[in-house]
Design a protein around this motif. Structure first.
Motif, PDB file in Angstrom:
ATOM      1  N   GLY A  43       0.789  -1.220   0.000  1.00 42.67           N
ATOM      2  CA  GLY A  43       0.000   0.000   0.000  1.00 42.67           C
ATOM      3  C   GLY A  43       0.820   1.268   0.000  1.00 42.67           C
ATOM      4  N   CYS A  44       2.096   1.153   0.303  1.00 44.39           N
ATOM      5  CA  CYS A  44       2.971   2.324   0.323  1.00 44.39           C
ATOM      6  C   CYS A  44       3.386   2.666  -1.103  1.00 44.39           C
ATOM      7  N   GLN A  80       8.049   0.820   0.881  1.00 48.18           N
ATOM      8  CA  GLN A  80       9.073   0.738   1.914  1.00 48.18           C
ATOM      9  C   GLN A  80       9.053  -0.628   2.586  1.00 48.18           C
ATOM     10  N   ASP A  81      10.219  -1.044   3.047  1.00 47.81           N
ATOM     11  CA  ASP A  81      10.362  -2.344   3.698  1.00 47.81           C
ATOM     12  C   ASP A  81       9.975  -2.198   5.170  1.00 47.81           C
ATOM     13  N   ILE A  82       8.683  -2.060   5.385  1.00 49.24           N
ATOM     14  CA  ILE A  82       8.175  -1.650   6.691  1.00 49.24           C
ATOM     15  C   ILE A  82       8.406  -2.705   7.753  1.00 49.24           C
ATOM     16  N   THR A  83       8.092  -3.958   7.447  1.00 49.10           N
ATOM     17  CA  THR A  83       8.256  -4.983   8.478  1.00 49.10           C
ATOM     18  C   THR A  83       9.706  -5.112   8.912  1.00 49.10           C
ATOM     19  N   THR A  84      10.641  -4.846   7.984  1.00 47.55           N
ATOM     20  CA  THR A  84      12.062  -4.931   8.313  1.00 47.55           C
ATOM     21  C   THR A  84      12.466  -3.824   9.264  1.00 47.55           C
ATOM     22  N   MET A 130      17.367   3.299   9.929  1.00 45.01           N
ATOM     23  CA  MET A 130      17.526   4.431   9.013  1.00 45.01           C
ATOM     24  C   MET A 130      18.105   3.983   7.680  1.00 45.01           C
ATOM     25  N   GLU A 131      18.979   3.008   7.687  1.00 50.83           N
ATOM     26  CA  GLU A 131      19.533   2.464   6.437  1.00 50.83           C
ATOM     27  C   GLU A 131      18.417   1.891   5.578  1.00 50.83           C
ATOM     28  N   VAL A 132      17.506   1.165   6.220  1.00 52.14           N
ATOM     29  CA  VAL A 132      16.397   0.568   5.495  1.00 52.14           C
ATOM     30  C   VAL A 132      15.441   1.648   4.991  1.00 52.14           C
ATOM     31  N   ILE A 133      15.107   2.592   5.836  1.00 57.36           N
ATOM     32  CA  ILE A 133      14.149   3.645   5.474  1.00 57.36           C
ATOM     33  C   ILE A 133      14.664   4.487   4.327  1.00 57.36           C
ATOM     34  N   THR A 134      15.901   4.966   4.441  1.00 57.58           N
ATOM     35  CA  THR A 134      16.442   5.900   3.446  1.00 57.58           C
ATOM     36  C   THR A 134      16.850   5.225   2.152  1.00 57.58           C
ATOM     37  N   GLU A 135      16.783   3.919   2.112  1.00 55.36           N
ATOM     38  CA  GLU A 135      17.021   3.234   0.843  1.00 55.36           C
ATOM     39  C   GLU A 135      15.979   3.663  -0.187  1.00 55.36           C
ATOM     40  N   LYS A 136      14.776   3.920   0.292  1.00 53.37           N
ATOM     41  CA  LYS A 136      13.693   4.298  -0.618  1.00 53.37           C
ATOM     42  C   LYS A 136      13.056   5.640  -0.275  1.00 53.37           C
ATOM     43  N   ASN A 137      13.425   6.196   0.848  1.00 51.70           N
ATOM     44  CA  ASN A 137      12.745   7.399   1.339  1.00 51.70           C
ATOM     45  C   ASN A 137      13.765   8.414   1.859  1.00 51.70           C
ATOM     46  N   ASP A 143      15.362  -4.108  -2.210  1.00 48.73           N
ATOM     47  CA  ASP A 143      14.451  -4.565  -1.168  1.00 48.73           C
ATOM     48  C   ASP A 143      15.243  -5.213  -0.040  1.00 48.73           C
ATOM     49  N   PHE A 144      14.721  -5.080   1.156  1.00 50.04           N
ATOM     50  CA  PHE A 144      15.275  -5.788   2.308  1.00 50.04           C
ATOM     51  C   PHE A 144      14.331  -6.937   2.616  1.00 50.04           C
TER      52      PHE A 144
END
Length: 994
Positions: free
Chosen positions: A452-453, A457-461, A475-482, A841-842
């Motif tokens: 739905g995003c 984003q790899d939210i569960t990760t 933050m590494e996971v978030i800023t990969e796409k955001n 993707d993570f």
């Protein structure tokens, strides 16, 4: 597919349970058993009861496997599904399917058991034996610690019929029943299957299955008939007896007002049921007479609340004209009936309860003296039967003896229910939880939050990393796409949360808050590790506009090695977020931190610079141009007289002047979107303003604003003026036409119909928040082709316009949108320029046991990083359709060589109730769309499902339907059947469970 269920043999059921438990530690897919302690036993009807709860007479007590699954997870009182004279195929022809919709409050149009009465009796007897031996085998409690309660209807003639009379007699004592004898003999002949069950245990299983009955009567049944039925069961049959009582006892006015006050004003029902049903003044003396008769015979008597609540089908909820409402909306009404009876009988009338009971209210219900409590709606939602264990645990209490019902406690529950967020209707309808895609035949576990995003984003990760306190890694996971973690962590429209499966439990995981928590705690350490990427790509890119879309485009281009410059006409980056959205919504310091990310990466920023021509940029060496110019052209509100101020202009002035504006005492905001809410809230904070009115032509329920935006506006004191259409502003007054709601329109909203009534509102200033328009003239000046509506024509995949190398993104492309949609556009254009994907993707997965431990557990909102542990890990395991199917007709199959269990649908166990459709994250109905196991090849002719039937287990030979074609497949033969489906079929056969 056939909606007729085929009960399994006792042998099949027992072998299924034993094999599944031995291989996987589960029973009919349930992972976590409830183990009862006899010190918490209660007593009713002269028999012990380990927990005072269980499934209601509905979808969860129709088949043996349903009852077993309920027992395994903590149910001990079973109100068996109602039997009546009409049954089997005759009944099935009268019940439209699907018959259940339980996404929020629940509705159904089902009746009694869809089996033939003798079949139903067999199911209950088989369940009786299985529960007895499972209690011993798996050490779940005392084999005599549970009770069956039969439900019978609907009139005395039917109850006296040979079919129902035989049922009543047999359930009282089944010693001479062939099914009873056969089940017992099978257990004795196969006692070697058990580790803890002995021959003596089996011999000790008594034939007195049931000594209590609940009378279920149709709406409109005369009181004399109800009393005659009760007298028959009490005096002729010797049953402890409950009589079902309906909310119609409350009277139409009370029910209508309660529903309206709790937000269920859209639920339609007439007053005829209230007039035709049993009247309260008739009910009280009848109940007194029956209590006396039971006392003479040393039997227990009480009422069962409730027999659901009939309402009209208005929005095509179900394929019928009338349906029965249950669940959270029924709770206040049901408890109100209990309150009246508790007071008028001084707490001495026993009440068996059903009607919206769940984890959040069940302790209050039972502690008030109302029990047993049976449930359906909560068990129809994700978590399913497993929800019972949590409730059983919180009800554990030593030496709890029924001494009466505390009427004052019940009154307190009624009043609390009318305001309890778990029971009142949300201010706006729940958005669809569905993803657009159809459910795949294999590997259907996907996190709906991620789907739905807009930027996936790899939210569960990152939620799991936050739960572990690993903020920098998050933050590494978030800023990969955001690239805007502070902005999106503060004001993102969070479509991810709308899709979160946790919505079906209580509240979504507060994903946005967790993102902000990661940013606040991991930003500094993460930023220090970010170097300036070398320029490795040819050419230069110009981004015109420094709002979220432009910032995102620059971020991804720079990170990919391109020389990038942002041209921003104002004195700071951030666009509308910076210059329009009020400081009370998002602080400028948060925006500064996101802007600093671009600075750290080496993005050039030219502030206070207005770009009018793409040619100018080309002349300066920019061969790629991204137009992220926003949608700032004011939308128009046509009034017969007077003018309205533009909302964005007002918000900009408000922010620039810290609310020191002269706009009068009375302000009217016209509009129903998020901008209108911001405008109204800002107006409330403006110097000298006393009243802010928000005018909209529909009701709050149909406003486009997010629910939380509406709620914040209400909390700030904004006064909503619904169903008004503005006409003119004259002499400090806004004149409006009064509207009324009509039927549902194509958008799914109620249409509005104009009336002759006029309304005037005091208005020193009128502000219009009716949407902004894209800068068509700018596009035309730069030779960019536009649509009839003035929007730039672009390639949907790349966002490139007809002018080579020029891209259009953000609000300026399609009109006002969300921040995260702007990020999506910026990234899409950047990827088109670079020619490759710019994020990865993570795929970190949660442990299965961690996920299963969270399923079925309802809880209040947690604080801080612990909020992340509410995530259900849908990208690893979903199985919603498995959990919500009362009949266990969707089965998780462990397939060798596949990472996760695969879902298969079992045709013979399904009655097409449709419940799995409500909760599948995909735009699908698993009972129609998942690969299906057919018990016999001929069963396939009643279905269009893709699936298979086994012809020869040893040779692994099957009849298969795939992509519309039917063919015979044998393992090892060449086939068009995908390898994964071949493995699934092989696993089903190897398991030997189905």
């Amino acid at each position: 597919m056939s909606e007729l269920m085929t009960p399994m043999s006792f042998e099949h059921l027992l072998n299924w349970i034993l094999k599944e438990h031995k291989q996987y530690g589960t029973v009919f897919g349930e992972h976590d058993p409830y183990v009862a302690d006899s010190k918490n036993n209660r007593e009713i009807f002269g028999r012990a009861l380990e927990t005072p709860i269980g499934p209601a007479a509905g979808p969860h007590t129709q088949l043996t496997q349903n009852i077993v699954a309920a027992y395994y997870t903590g149910s001990r009182f079973f109100e068996l599904k109602t039997v009546q004279k009409m049954d089997g195929a005759e009944l099935a022809a009268c019940v439209n399917k699907p018959c259940i919709v339980a996404d929020d409050e629940c509705y159904n149009c089902e009746w009694s058991t869809e089996l033939y009465v003798p079949q139903a009796m067999e199911e209950y007897i088989k369940a009786w034996f299985l529960l007895k031996v499972l209690a011993k085998e798996y050490k779940l409690g005392d084999p005599d610690g549970f009770q069956f309660n039969i439900s019978v209807g609907y009139d005395l003639e039917g109850i006296k019929s040979e079919k129902i009379d035989t049922f009543l007699n047999t359930m009282q004592n089944a010693a001479d029943c062939e099914v009873f004898k056969n089940c017992k003999q099978y257990l004795l002949d196969h006692v070697d299957l058990f580790e803890n069950v002995t021959k003596e245990d089996i011999e000790a299983i008594q034939p007195e299955i049931c000594n209590s009955a609940t009378i279920s009567t149709l709406h409109g049944c005369p009181p004399q008939e109800i009393e005659r039925i009760a007298m028959h069961l009490i005096t002729e049959k010797g049953y402890n007896t409950f009589i079902k009582c309906n909310p119609t006892l409350l009277g139409y006015e009370y029910a209508r007002k309660t529903m309206d006050d709790m937000g269920y004003d859209y639920v339609a029902f007439g007053d005829f049921h209230f007039k035709d049903d049993l009247q309260y003044e008739d009910a009280v003396p009848m109940l007194q007479r029956l209590m006396a008769v039971c006392k003479e015979r040393n039997l227990e008597f009480g009422v069962k609340i409730t027999n659901t609540f009939p309402v009209d089908v208005k929005q095509n909820e179900l394929p019928s004209e009338e349906m029965y409402m249950s669940g959270k909306s029924l709770y206040a009404l049901s408890m109100s009936v209990a309150e009246k009876l508790a007071k008028d009988f001084d707490g001495q009338l026993r009440i068996s309860y059903s009607g919206g009971a769940d984890y959040f209210n069940i302790k209050g219900i039972v502690d008030s003296g109302i029990w047993p409590v049976t449930m359906a709606t909560t068990m129809l939602k994700p978590g399913g039967y497993q929800r019972v264990k949590q409730m059983a645990e919180i009800l554990e209490k030593e030496n709890d003896v029924f001494t009466g019902i505390d009427a004052e406690a019940v009154s307190a529950l009624v009043e609390a229910a009318k305001k309890d967020p778990h029971h009142v209707k949300a201010i706006k309808p729940l958005p669809s939880r569905k993803m657009k895609e159809s459910v795949p035949l294999l590997d259907c576990f996907e996190a709906p939050c991620k789907a739905g995003c807009p930027i996936h984003q790899d939210i569960t990760t990152y939620l799991e990393l936050v739960s572990e306190g690993k903020y920098e890694e998050a933050m590494e996971v978030i800023t990969e796409k955001n690239p805007l973690p502070f902005i999106t962590g503060t004001i993102c429209a969070h479509n991810c949360m709308s899709k979160c499966t946790r919505n079906f439990y209580e509240d979504p995981v507060h994903i946005r808050n967790m993102k902000l928590l990661a940013a606040e705690n991991g930003y500094e350490a993460w930023l220090k590790k970010q170097g300036v990427p070398a320029v490795t790509k040819e050419g230069k890119a110009a981004v015109v506009g420094g709002g979220p879309a432009g910032m995102a485009a620059a971020y991804f281009l720079r990170r990919a090695g391109m020389d990038v410059t942002i041209f921003e006409q104002n004195d700071a980056l951030g666009g509308v977020v910076r210059h329009v959205i009020p400081e009370f919504r998002i602080a400028s310091s948060a925006i500064d931190k996101d802007a600093e990310i671009l600075n750290t990466l080496g993005v050039h920023v030219e502030l206070n610079t207005r770009v009018k021509s793409v040619d100018e940029l080309r002349a300066e060496g920019f061969d790629k141009v991204i137009l992220a110019v926003g949608a700032s052209k004011p939308g128009t509100l046509r009034l017969e007289e007077g003018d309205a101020t533009n909302a964005l202009e007002f918000l900009a002035d408000f922010k620039a002047n810290n609310g020191e504006l002269n706009i009068g005492k009375n302000v009217v905001v016209i509009g129903g979107g998020n901008t209108a809410m911001d405008t109204a809230r800002a107006a409330k904070r403006t110097t000298g303003v006393e009243n802010v009115y928000l005018v909209y032509r529909r009701t709050k329920r149909f406003m486009p604003a997010d629910a939380e935006e509406l709620e914040m506006a209400i909390e700030d004191g904004v006064e909503f003026k619904e169903l008004l259409s503005p006409v003119k502003v004259v002499d400090g007054k806004l004149t409006c036409k009064v509207m009324k709601l009509g039927d549902i329109d194509e958008s799914g909203r109620r249409s509005v119909v104009e009336t002759d009534e006029i309304c005037e509102i005091a208005a020193d200033t009128v502000i219009a928040a009716v949407g902004e328009k894209v800068p068509t003239k700018l596009y035309e000046a730069n030779r960019i082709n536009v649509s009839e509506r003035g929007k730039a024509l672009v390639n949907d995949d790349t966002l490139e316009s007809n002018v080579e190398g020029v891209y259009v993104v953000g609000d300026g492309l399609g009109g006002p949108a969300t921040v995260v949609e702007g990020i999506r556009d910026g990234k899409k254009a950047a990827e088109a320029i670079i020619g490759t994907a710019l994020s990865r993707d993570f795929d970190e997965k949660l442990e299965s046991e961690t996920i299963f431990a969270r399923q079925g557990i309802l809880e209040s909102e947690k604080k801080g990083q612990a909020e992340s542990t509410r995530c259900l890990g849908c990208s690893t395991i979903c199985e919603n359709c498995v959990q919500v199917c009362p009949n266990r007709a969707n089965v998780a199959v462990h397939v060798p060589g596949m990472e996760k269990a695969q879902i298969i649908h079992v045709d013979s166990m399904c009655n097409e109730c449709g419940n799995c459709k409500s909760f599948c994250p995909y735009s699908s109905a698993p009972y129609k769309d998942k690969f299906t196991y057919f018990e016999k090849p001929e069963d396939m002719s009643d279905s269009t499902n893709q699936g298979f039937a086994i012809l020869d287990r040893e040779k692994v030979r099957c009849k298969v339907r795939f992509l519309g074609d039917e063919f015979i497949w044998t393992k090892g033969e060449a086939t068009k059947l995908p390898e994964g489906l071949q493995k699934l079929i092989e696993a089903v056969i190897a398991d030997g469970i189905l």
